[in-house]
Every structure is written in C-alpha cells, then in structure tokens.
Enzyme design. Structure first.
Site, PDB file in Angstrom:
ATOM      1  N   LYS A  59     -33.988 -43.194  -4.274  1.00 22.31           N
ATOM      2  CA  LYS A  59     -33.609 -41.954  -3.577  1.00 22.31           C
ATOM      3  C   LYS A  59     -34.310 -40.758  -4.219  1.00 22.31           C
ATOM      4  O   LYS A  59     -34.830 -39.875  -3.537  1.00 22.31           O
ATOM      5  CB  LYS A  59     -32.075 -41.768  -3.647  1.00 22.31           C
ATOM      6  CG  LYS A  59     -31.314 -42.723  -2.756  1.00 22.31           C
ATOM      7  CD  LYS A  59     -29.829 -42.781  -3.085  1.00 22.31           C
ATOM      8  CE  LYS A  59     -29.164 -43.917  -2.301  1.00 22.31           C
ATOM      9  NZ  LYS A  59     -27.773 -44.174  -2.667  1.00 22.31           N
ATOM     10  N   GLN A 103     -22.843 -42.158  -6.138  1.00 19.64           N
ATOM     11  CA  GLN A 103     -23.325 -43.535  -5.989  1.00 19.64           C
ATOM     12  C   GLN A 103     -22.170 -44.516  -6.192  1.00 19.64           C
ATOM     13  O   GLN A 103     -21.455 -44.439  -7.188  1.00 19.64           O
ATOM     14  CB  GLN A 103     -24.456 -43.801  -6.997  1.00 19.64           C
ATOM     15  CG  GLN A 103     -25.083 -45.172  -6.878  1.00 19.64           C
ATOM     16  CD  GLN A 103     -25.817 -45.392  -5.550  1.00 19.64           C
ATOM     17  OE1 GLN A 103     -26.497 -44.483  -5.047  1.00 19.64           O
ATOM     18  NE2 GLN A 103     -25.680 -46.568  -4.969  1.00 19.64           N
ATOM     19  N   ASP A 126     -23.611 -38.337   2.426  1.00 16.37           N
ATOM     20  CA  ASP A 126     -23.366 -39.758   2.684  1.00 16.37           C
ATOM     21  C   ASP A 126     -22.424 -39.944   3.877  1.00 16.37           C
ATOM     22  O   ASP A 126     -22.270 -41.057   4.377  1.00 16.37           O
ATOM     23  CB  ASP A 126     -22.715 -40.403   1.440  1.00 16.37           C
ATOM     24  CG  ASP A 126     -23.640 -41.393   0.763  1.00 16.37           C
ATOM     25  OD1 ASP A 126     -24.635 -41.791   1.393  1.00 16.37           O
ATOM     26  OD2 ASP A 126     -23.362 -41.774  -0.387  1.00 16.37           O
TER      27      ASP A 126
END
Ligand code: NAP
Length: 293
Positions: A59, A103, A126
């Site tokens: 990422k 994460q 997200d």
C-alpha cells in the site's frame, strides 16, 4: 470455449489497476496544484504479522507511485486498546491526514469493532465504519470497502451488466461478502448470500449469472457448480502448503464454462489497492470542499 460456444475472457485486474493508478497520479497532481498539498494516507500496523507487513508495504509503495503521502505507524502488539484509540483520535484531528487505515487483524486483546468505530467516518478509507456500512446499505454515497468496490470497477470496465442478473456472493464477512452483496443489490442484481451454513451451495451457484467467491477455501467452486457462460469473480487468497497462491475457484475447469473469470493472483487483489488510493483521494477532495473557517 464454453459448451454454448462462449469464449472465456480474463478479467485482468493487474492491467486495469495500472490504468487506474495512472489516472489517480494525474488527479493527485491536479489536487496538489489546486490545494498546495498532496492527499495523505496513514496506516496503523500493530504487531509483527508477516502477511500484514507485506500488505502494508505494498500500500505504501502504491501511494508513493502516484505521488500521495503515505505514513505507516508501527506499534508493538502490547499496545492497549485505549492507547490505540487515543492515537486514532489524534489522527482524526490532523488536517494533513485524509485517510486512516487500521491494518487487520489486530491482536486478540483489542476489540476490532470498537477500534474501527473510532476512525472518523470521513477518513475511513477502508469503509469499515458502521456509518459507512449503513450508508452503503441504504444506497447512499459512502466510503465503500476496497475489495468489493474493486470488483464493481472490474465489472464496469468490461461492460459486464449487473442489472437484473442473478448473483451469488459466497462469504458474509463485513469486509468483503456483505458490502459486495449490498453493491450488487444497489446495482440491480438479485443477490443470494451464501456462507458456511448454507445447505446446498451448489444449487445456488448453478443458477447464478454472476458468482463472487470470498470464502478463503481453495477449490470451493468447481466446474459442476457453474452455469455455462457465467461470470466468476474469485476474491479468495489461499496459500497452499507448496507455497503457491490460489483463489477459491478451481480455475482450470471452471474457466472452460465461464464468459468472464478473474485470475488469482492478478484479478481482484491489485484492484483492492487501487480502490484504497481512490478512496483516499475522495476523502481529501471531500475535506477540501468543506467550508473553511
Ligand atoms: P472471512 O472473514 O474468513 O469470511 C469468510 C466467509 O466465507 C465467511 O462468511 C464464511 O462463512 C464463508 N465460508 C467459509 N467457508 C465456506 C464454505 N465452505 N462454503 C461457503 N462459505 C464459506 O474472510 P474475508 O476477510 O471475507 O476474506 C475472504 C477471502 O478473500 C480470504 O481468502 C481473503 O484472503 C480474501 N481477501 C482477498 C482480498 C483481495 O484483495 N483479493 C481482500 C480481502 C480478502 P461463515 O460466516 O458462516 O463463517
């Protein structure tokens, strides 16, 4: 070639994501010229999970490639839930941070849902905050989880119509299955959501024009479960004992019957990262469009 004579085509997520990243790089440049700053993504990484470290690195690299600011905050797996929430609170207030990504997975002593709910929903790139999940379900504009959003982009880019189609989503996680079902439903598909307790998965799949498999089970979807000419999207990522990476779909056999199918790797995976960057740019644009004091 399928039984009906339909030629199978690959849904190449790697190629499409490259095009999307190139377009995003231009948009980031325009944003910089307009607002005098670049959009910024902050990733929170807790612990030493090797797979998470790989995802985070990838990422980070993609952000840099398109000229976006990327910061990775690493914490020991001893961090408490309160300390993590405090960190998120300070990022929520930081005007240079447009997107915040926690994460997953988090260590077991931390309640993932409580932590995700602390991310300011406008910065929730997200799309895991309950506010965004709710808006998505209601068919309203929202930050949409990156993997299902990437699937929709793959379909759209190949002019694969969803409206009026019978779709099956295998998996009902908050990250993939549920938002995938909501997006397909919002786009006019009739959606069945199957999971580990579904009595007869094969019967659902055999009737489907479109199957999205997100179970994380190698060889789950076999040739006898797929209707001729169906579109098959394989979200699954499974590492076999041999080290080989495979999806949920028995690709060699199923691909003979499909009109379209995603490979693993190179299908949905690269689209997920592209959508994360797209969401970050969207968050930055929305922030700049707010009236300033
Ligand atoms: P998850 O939270 O483990 O959810 C898996 C879902 O599949 C659950 O709903 C489970 O049912 C269902 N399931 C498991 N075995 C099944 C079976 N035999 N038949 C029918 N349904 C079954 O996983 P996830 O986070 O959604 O991820 C799913 C897969 O996608 C994983 O392989 C993951 O690595 C991959 N993934 C890929 C990307 C990408 O970018 N390509 C991104 C995210 C995830 P229950 O709910 O009943 O347990």
């Amino acid at each position: 070639m399928s039984v009906l004579g339909v030629a199978m085509s690959l849904l190449d997520g790697k190629a499409l994501s490259k095009k999307i990243l190139a377009s995003l790089a231009l948009q980031v440049e325009n944003f910089k010229n307009q607002y005098g700053r670049v959009p910024g993504l902050t990733v929170i990484l807790v612990g030493e999970d090797p797979a998470s470290a790989v995802y985070v690195r990838s990422k980070h690299k993609s952000c840099e490639k398109i000229g976006m600011k990327s910061e990775v905050l690493r914490f020991s797996d001893q961090i408490t839930e309160d300390q993590l929430i405090e960190k998120i609170a300070s990022l929520n207030q930081d005007a240079k941070v447009d997107g915040i990504l926690v994460q997953l997975p988090l260590p077991e002593h931390i309640d993932t849902e409580s932590v995700l709910a602390q991310v300011r929903y406008e910065k929730d790139v997200d799309g895991f905050h309950p506010f965004n999940s709710g808006r998505l379900l209601r068919g309203q504009d929202a930050m949409v989880p990156c993997t299902p959003l990437g699937v929709m982009e793959l379909l759209a880019a190949h002019q694969i119509a969803v409206d009026g189609k019978d779709a099956v989503v295998i998996g009902k996680s908050n990250i993939v299955g549920k938002p995938m079902a909501a997006l397909l439903m919002n786009a006019g598909a009739t959606v069945s959501v199957c999971h580990s307790k579904t009595k007869d998965l094969a019967t659902y799949c055999r009737h489907a024009d479109l199957i999205v498999s997100a179970a994380g089970r190698p060889n789950l979807l076999t040739e006898d479960m797929v209707k001729d000419g169906a579109v098959v999207i394989d979200v699954g990522i499974n590492r076999l004992d041999s080290g080989i990476l495979v999806g949920d779909v028995q690709f060699d056999e199923v691909s003979k019957k499909c009109s379209w199918i995603t490979p693993v790797p190179g299908g949905v995976g690269p689209m997920t990262i592209a959508m994360l960057l797209k969401n970050t740019l969207k968050a930055a644009q929305q922030f700049e469009s707010l009236p300033k004091p």
